[in-house]
Design an enzyme around this catalytic site. Sequence first.
Site, PDB file in Angstrom:
ATOM      1  CD  GLU A 156     -44.053  37.158  -6.170  1.00 52.08           C
ATOM      2  OE1 GLU A 156     -44.237  36.904  -7.365  1.00 52.08           O
ATOM      3  OE2 GLU A 156     -44.833  36.794  -5.259  1.00 52.08           O
ATOM      4  CD  GLU A 183     -47.788  40.077  -3.658  1.00 47.94           C
ATOM      5  OE1 GLU A 183     -48.328  39.152  -4.304  1.00 47.94           O
ATOM      6  OE2 GLU A 183     -47.043  40.914  -4.179  1.00 47.94           O
TER       7      GLU A 183
END
Length: 489
Positions: free
Chosen positions: A122, A267
Amino acid sequence: MAKVAVKDGLNIGVLYLFAMLCSVTGIGVNWGTQASHPLPPDTIVKILRDNGFQRVKLFDADYGTLKALGKSGIEVMVGIPNDMLASVGGSMKAAEKWVAKNVSQHITSNNVNIRYVAVGNEPFLETYNGSYLGITFPALRNIQSALVKAGLGSQVKVTVPLNADVYSSSSGYPSGGDFRTDIHDLMLTIVNFLSVSGAPFTVNIYPFISLYSDPNFPVEYAFFDGNASPLNDGGMLYYNMFDANLDTLAYALQKNGFANLPIIVGEIGWPTDGDQNANIEYARRFNQGFMSHISGGRGTPMRPGPIDAYLFSLIDEDVKSIAPGNFERHWGTFTFDGQAKYPLNLGTTNSGALVPAKDVHYLEKKWCVMRPSARLDDPQVAPSVSYACGLADCTSLGYGTSCGNLDARGNISYAFNSYFQKNNQLEVACKFPNLSMITKIDPTPTVGNCKFQVMIQPYYESAAAQRYGFTLKQLGLVSVLILILLTVL
Ligand SMILES: *[C@@H]1O[C@H](CO)[C@@H](O)[C@H](O)[C@H]1NC(C)=O
Ligand SMILES: *[C@@H]1O[C@H](CO)[C@@H](O)[C@H](O)[C@H]1NC(C)=O
Ligand SMILES: *[C@@H]1O[C@H](CO)[C@@H](O)[C@H](O)[C@H]1NC(C)=O
Ligand SMILES: *[C@@H]1O[C@H](CO)[C@@H](O)[C@H](O)[C@H]1NC(C)=O
């Protein structure tokens, strides 16, 4: 499959089995290791195998972890942490070394089934203030070149796990999806590179965070039960946030000419503690709902077909940063000691229940609690509790959490015990001035989910110990010394 001539019953059986294996894409899971007392990698790999997880996503390339995955057959996504992006992005030599040591070697010598390299984690989160904006693409490009040079270009694919905040919809509907304006060009560069490299886009999607950060978020829309009033996108009805969010990405890709780029859900999950909406009931409902939702390969309106997803996560991590919220240490479907938190049918085992860790070695059954004679108004109470909570884990205390109903003495005992267990039950770790004592009577309340833990035995060959050259016991002693110093002062 069509070419196989079906001659007899046996072949039909084999075919049926084959078709079954094909239609079940299999679920993946994230294995993070930010724990004070990680289970041995072999124990974790056994959990993965016993529960039929077919893919695992890692956040780094720890040697012991990868070695344990060797010969398991489990597909592995290894990770390059954000703080290594500058080095592999800045030098082709460094990228080649990373690939040689952390991919090639494990494939050749340890038989690890590495399929993806996650370049960064991220990296474009707004909280990083743009720190990795300039370096992520060079890192991606260098790692891809290094993989090709190592002869792994077709076997191992690169990707960048991104938070769903890299895209949004101007209209509020999936069809309005596009990449964030401040990184639009960069996203197109990356997406084009992934496309040319035959690599997937990886996105992390979190309905829990939406609910956590927006009190007006419709709760039912976070789940998969179809009870939410749907979002009507030009006749296409969206009954849950996951579908709408994934399709916002699908539209963003389509709008920019990449309608067929594969998407991986890197995720997805729900935490069980640390917030009023983080509990076992919701976590089970979300994860089971997600499993049912993607079973049968239905996909989303824009992306019908099987969805490649990694649950977040396998196991609780008690030293994760709680900057995003106290729930951060409670994402596991398993507790820190490898016990299943709730029944979850992954469609992989016969019973449909999660199989816990085997041969877990616990410390003695003893706890550190507040002395019955100690007074709540003792001036040492506040500094002792804040010291214990600062170094151990009090994220199960507070409004709406598993131990949120403890009284004041219970709270204090919880903090003391957390510190005592984290320090491997060292006697000096239960010497809060005139306030604490060790007991063999379990202080865990008889009702509710609050648990006064007993720690597991430290696993000395842990990644941290290898990397930094100290053991967990030494770590414990150091913090105990600090405690003694504080007490004396
Ligand atoms: C391999 O990965 C590990 C763990 O992420 C890292 O510490 C190490 O520096 C990497 N090796 C190379 C040669 O880059
Ligand atoms: C980002 O910037 C803010 C405000 O300038 C600062 O408080 C924060 O520490 C920065 N975060 C990082 C990761 O650099
Ligand atoms: C310890 O606590 C007891 C009971 O509250 C008190 O009488 C005693 O003075 C305390 N001792 C110290 C050193 O604070
Ligand atoms: C227990 O601790 C939590 C978190 O530290 C706090 O919010 C709560 O008010 C405490 N409860 C009592 C009864 O002291």
